[in-house]
Design a protein around this motif. Structure first.
Motif, mmCIF file in Angstrom:
data_model
loop_
_atom_site.group_PDB
_atom_site.id
_atom_site.type_symbol
_atom_site.label_atom_id
_atom_site.label_comp_id
_atom_site.label_asym_id
_atom_site.label_seq_id
_atom_site.Cartn_x
_atom_site.Cartn_y
_atom_site.Cartn_z
ATOM 1 N N GLY A 132 0.817 -1.207 0.000
ATOM 2 C CA GLY A 132 0.000 0.000 0.000
ATOM 3 C C GLY A 132 0.850 1.256 0.000
ATOM 4 N N ARG A 133 1.882 1.260 0.819
ATOM 5 C CA ARG A 133 2.774 2.425 0.858
ATOM 6 C C ARG A 133 3.493 2.604 -0.473
ATOM 7 N N LEU A 134 3.941 1.520 -1.064
ATOM 8 C CA LEU A 134 4.590 1.622 -2.370
ATOM 9 C C LEU A 134 3.625 2.159 -3.423
ATOM 10 N N ALA A 135 2.398 1.649 -3.417
ATOM 11 C CA ALA A 135 1.411 2.074 -4.412
ATOM 12 C C ALA A 135 1.067 3.546 -4.276
ATOM 13 N N ASN A 136 1.199 4.075 -3.076
ATOM 14 C CA ASN A 136 0.870 5.482 -2.841
ATOM 15 C C ASN A 136 2.115 6.367 -2.764
ATOM 16 N N GLY A 137 3.232 5.853 -3.268
ATOM 17 C CA GLY A 137 4.435 6.670 -3.383
ATOM 18 C C GLY A 137 5.226 6.848 -2.106
ATOM 19 N N GLY B 182 0.296 6.451 -12.505
ATOM 20 C CA GLY B 182 -0.005 6.102 -11.119
ATOM 21 C C GLY B 182 1.156 6.274 -10.163
ATOM 22 N N THR B 183 2.287 6.789 -10.642
ATOM 23 C CA THR B 183 3.466 6.917 -9.787
ATOM 24 C C THR B 183 3.482 8.267 -9.073
ATOM 25 N N LEU B 184 4.319 8.343 -8.059
ATOM 26 C CA LEU B 184 4.448 9.576 -7.290
ATOM 27 C C LEU B 184 4.965 10.722 -8.152
ATOM 28 N N HIS B 185 5.902 10.427 -9.047
ATOM 29 C CA HIS B 185 6.475 11.481 -9.885
ATOM 30 C C HIS B 185 5.441 12.036 -10.866
#
Length: 381
Positions: free
Chosen positions: A140-145, A364-367
């Motif tokens: 979940g943390r990875l998916a939300n950056g 869908g990435t943080l960047h």
């Protein structure tokens, strides 16, 4: 006095039989009334059992079966236990059920919110339920950056899998943690972090989680902590963890050099970093190649020299071209860095095309999220 008739004797026998049957029925009814009962979420009724006890792992019944909270819709237990049962069912059953459902359909971003609710209660436990929670928290943390924060949850997963040999196959859904037991490295999270402030916040938690792995922790744990410390600009801590890397594994053997280059990049010694990486860039182990290309690229794009910047852009573009599917977050970071470098050297058209690729392929990435926020703020002053 005349002897009793056969009819009177038969009537008396029937009355005694009825009384016995009625008493037996009353006893059975009382026993049933006091038996515990569970209704599962699939509408299965578990009755005529006794709840021996319950805790964070679930409810243990008379046949020593442990029913996890996420399977229980409601239940009736002995009056003195009912309040605690209902409290745990509400506190744990609801978020655990939501985690189970989100992982089942592959909604890892959606799994984070319920996972975070119960992560503090499970992160120090060693069980299949704890693994479910920690794995959902990591993904979940990875998916939300939240890349740096995901490291703490990964170390918890690693500890559980090593301690109880957790059955990964029991996770709902199709995804499984891609990790190497020998090195402790996972392709789900390459040892590279992009945000100094988030790395600094995550470091104490990851450090504490790593210490719970004990003395037998694989050297990959030291790689992660050293890399996180470098990203947080905690260079003495990074050096301490880096010195612990002594494995003869081919992948791990290259990490002291990669961490050294990472330190040079972070501290602004870009030419030294490039001189260290460029001659060996094609010789690194395949698992290490994406990180090596990224570090080589930013050692050029952060430079003030035009030729170095152009070379750095070309190096960064290796990532989406070769590793785009396998490492989308790293590829997005490379495109974002290349975009900024192109703008610095006044190549706006090329920068625009890279931004389009970033939003289209890695939306869908943080960047990509940061880029959208930047574009929105520019268009809406």
């Amino acid at each position: 006095m005349s002897p009793p008739s056969e009819t009177s004797q038969a009537d008396a026998w029937h009355l005694r039989s009825l009384a016995f049957c009625f008493s037996f029925w009353l006893l059975g009814t009382a026993a049933t009334a006091h038996a515990d009962r569970l209704i599962l979420r699939d509408l299965t009724l578990v009755r005529n059992v006794t709840v021996i006890g319950f805790d964070e792992e679930g409810v243990k019944v008379t046949d020593n079966n442990l029913i996890p909270w996420y399977e229980i819709e409601r239940g009736t237990v002995s009056p003195e236990k009912q309040a605690d049962f209902d409290r745990l069912r509400e506190e744990l059953g609801v978020p655990l059920f939501r985690i189970h459902q989100r992982l089942k359909v592959g909604d890892y971003a959606g799994a984070q919110e319920p996972a975070e609710q119960v992560f503090p209660r499970y992160k120090d436990r060693n069980s299949n339920v704890a693994y479910l929670v920690c794995q959902a928290t990591m993904w979940g943390r990875l998916a939300n950056g939240e890349r740096a924060a995901a490291l703490e949850a990964y170390f918890c997963c690693l500890r559980i899998l090593r301690a109880v040999r957790g059955e990964v196959s029991k996770l709902p859904g199709e995804r499984r943690l891609d990790f190497d037991k020998t090195t402790g490295l996972t392709s789900d999270l390459l040892p590279l972090f992009f945000d100094q402030q988030k790395a600094a916040q995550a470091f104490p938690l990851a450090d504490a989680a790593a210490k719970q792995l004990g003395r037998g922790a694989p050297d990959g744990v030291f790689v992660y902590l050293a890399s996180l410390a470098i990203a947080a600009e905690k260079y003495p801590e990074a050096e301490t963890w880096q010195k612990k890397i002594r494995s003869g594994n081919l992948i791990l053997k290259e990490w002291p050099e990669l961490l050294s280059a990472y330190t040079l990049v972070q501290s602004g010694k870009l030419a030294e970093a490039r001189q260290q990486l460029e001659p060996k860039i094609h010789a690194f182990q395949p698992w290490n190649q994406p990180v090596a290309w990224y570090l080589l690229g930013i050692s050029g794009t952060h430079s003030k020299e035009f030729v170095a910047i152009e070379n750095g852009i070309l190096d960064l573009l290796h990532l989406p071209a070769i590793y785009g599917h396998e490492h989308p977050e790293l590829s997005a970071a490379a495109l974002a860095e290349a975009d900024q470098a192109l703008q610095r050297i006044q190549q706006a058209d090329k920068a625009s095309r890279l931004r389009h690729q970033l939003l289209f392929f890695y939306g869908g990435t943080l960047h990509a999220e940061h880029l959208r926020a930047q574009l929105n703020s520019t268009s809406n002053p």
